[in-house]
Motif scaffolding. Structure first.
Motif, short mmCIF file in Angstrom:
data_model
loop_
_atom_site.label_atom_id
_atom_site.label_comp_id
_atom_site.label_asym_id
_atom_site.label_seq_id
_atom_site.Cartn_x
_atom_site.Cartn_y
_atom_site.Cartn_z
N TRP A 160 54.35 35.85 103.38
CA TRP A 160 54.90 36.66 104.47
C TRP A 160 56.03 35.90 105.17
N ALA A 161 55.80 34.62 105.44
CA ALA A 161 56.80 33.82 106.15
C ALA A 161 58.05 33.61 105.30
N ALA A 162 57.87 33.45 104.00
CA ALA A 162 59.01 33.17 103.11
C ALA A 162 59.68 34.44 102.61
N GLY A 163 59.06 35.60 102.84
CA GLY A 163 59.62 36.84 102.33
C GLY A 163 59.53 36.97 100.83
N THR A 164 58.54 36.33 100.24
CA THR A 164 58.37 36.35 98.79
C THR A 164 57.12 37.13 98.41
N ALA B 160 51.06 43.07 104.51
CA ALA B 160 51.43 42.17 105.61
C ALA B 160 52.90 42.33 106.00
N ARG B 161 53.75 42.64 105.05
CA ARG B 161 55.19 42.79 105.32
C ARG B 161 55.53 44.19 105.85
N GLY B 162 54.52 45.04 105.98
CA GLY B 162 54.76 46.37 106.53
C GLY B 162 55.47 47.31 105.60
N VAL B 163 55.38 47.05 104.30
CA VAL B 163 56.02 47.94 103.33
C VAL B 163 55.33 49.30 103.37
N PRO B 164 56.09 50.39 103.47
CA PRO B 164 55.46 51.72 103.53
C PRO B 164 54.56 51.97 102.33
#
Length: 360
Positions: free
Chosen positions: A229-233, A41-45
């Motif tokens: 995703w929203a919290a970046g955790t 979801a965070r788009g990490v490669p």
């Protein structure tokens, strides 16, 4: 020549098909790693997908089409393949999002009864666990419940599903007949059938063949992914150490476990009453199964000799079919490897075992 390029081509094609994360029924089950989904979801490669895994994923669609062809030649009618159904509204990247999916199809018998049809093609190891009843295919069960929800919302009077799983090694099938009460959000396994033997297991009286809050739990899992995703955790890893499966097949495995070191183990822990029961059951089963496993191996060798002596590949005893299959494994003949190369390529591999000893 071809062997050198086929897996690479399959991997390149799989990479081109990768899309951005979105809530999907196929990712809604309890066996999906939430940490992997948050990375997605965070788009990490992603790390490169193992080439062979690309072919494994791609050939499942081929098996589905082959099974569909056989269904169409039976007394069943297969229709509405890839029908899109909408299941619920969830939150995705801060906005309302329609959780939807495409079903494999619907099958209708000569009497007019219709079932959701979901097809899965599995490697022998996974297939046999489900066929023997050692585990439930929880992700697939969740997917069926969500699709039945979508069909109900679209006005289809369908409340049962046929989850058909093909063994890609033997071409055998195991089928789970399922019933879902959308209002109560309760899924029940009614029956399990193995195609090659005709074995039928009535599951209606098994207390572990009922799952409640299936849809609600699936939506809650997507809410958890959205919150991280929203919290970046990141959620905690579901395992205390890397697993061969599923970690070994995860596209974020190196990033996820980077810097992890095994916790040193020492001393003796004081077990709770519940854990004492767990260990006692393990010890009792080990004592009970050891002679039975040895006897099973002896009987297996006798049956092999029996089939070979009669020039037969299989035999049927009452409702049990036994079949002699030959599988070829590629192994390195160490006698052909020079000693210096063998020594340079040898490394220690740690494995954990449970050893039982009597306490004085």
């Amino acid at each position: 020549m071809l062997a050198e390029v086929l897996l690479k081509v399959a991997a390149m094609e799989a990479a081109e098909r990768e899309v951005a994360y979105r809530p999907r029924p196929s990712a809604a089950g309890p066996e999906e790693c939430p940490r992997k989904l948050v990375y997605f979801a965070r788009g990490v490669p992603r790390e490169p997908l193992m080439d062979r895994m690309a072919t494994v994923l791609d050939d499942s669609a081929v098996h589905e089409d082959l099974t569909a062809k056989w269904i169409e030649q039976s007394g069943f009618t297969l229709h509405d393949r890839q029908l899109r159904v909408e299941i619920a509204t969830v939150t995705h990247q801060g906005r309302p999002f329609t959780l939807a999916g495409s079903i494999d199809g619907l099958v209708t018998d000569l009497a007019g009864q219709t079932w959701l049809w979901e097809h899965k093609a599995l490697a022998a190891f996974s297939w046999e666990r489900y066929a023997r009843g050692e585990e439930w295919p929880l992700n697939y069960l969740t997917q069926c419940a969500l699709y039945l929800t979508g069909l109900r919302r679209a006005g289809w009077p369908v409340s049962e599903a046929l989850l058909l799983m093909k063994n890609k090694n033997s071409s055998d099938y195991v089928e789970f007949r399922l019933a879902y009460d959308a209002e109560a959000d309760e899924l029940r396994a009614l029956e399990r059938v193995i195609a090659s033997t005709g074995e039928r297991d009535d599951l209606t009286r098994r207390p572990d063949a009922v799952w409640r809050q299936v849809r609600a739990d699936a939506i809650a899992r997507f809410d958890t992914i959205e919150a991280h995703w929203a919290a970046g955790t990141l959620p905690d890893r579901p395992y205390v150490e890397p697993q061969n499966f599923p970690c070994g097949y995860c596209p974020y495995r190196q990033r996820c476990w980077q810097g992890w070191t095994p916790r040193p183990l020492e001393g003796r822990v004081q077990l709770s009453a519940e854990d004492v029961v767990l260990v006692a059951e393990y010890a009792a089963l080990a004592e009970e199964l050891r002679p039975k496993y040895r006897r099973k191996e002896e009987l297996g060798e006798q049956i092999k000799l029996l089939l070979k002596a009669n020039g037969a590949r299989e035999a049927v005893a009452d409702s049990v079919l036994v079949r002699l299959e030959r599988r070829i494994q590629q192994r390195v003949d160490l006698d052909l490897v020079p000693a210096d190369i063998r020594a340079a390529a040898t490394r220690p591999v740690e494995q954990d075992y449970i050893v039982r000893r009597a306490v004085a």
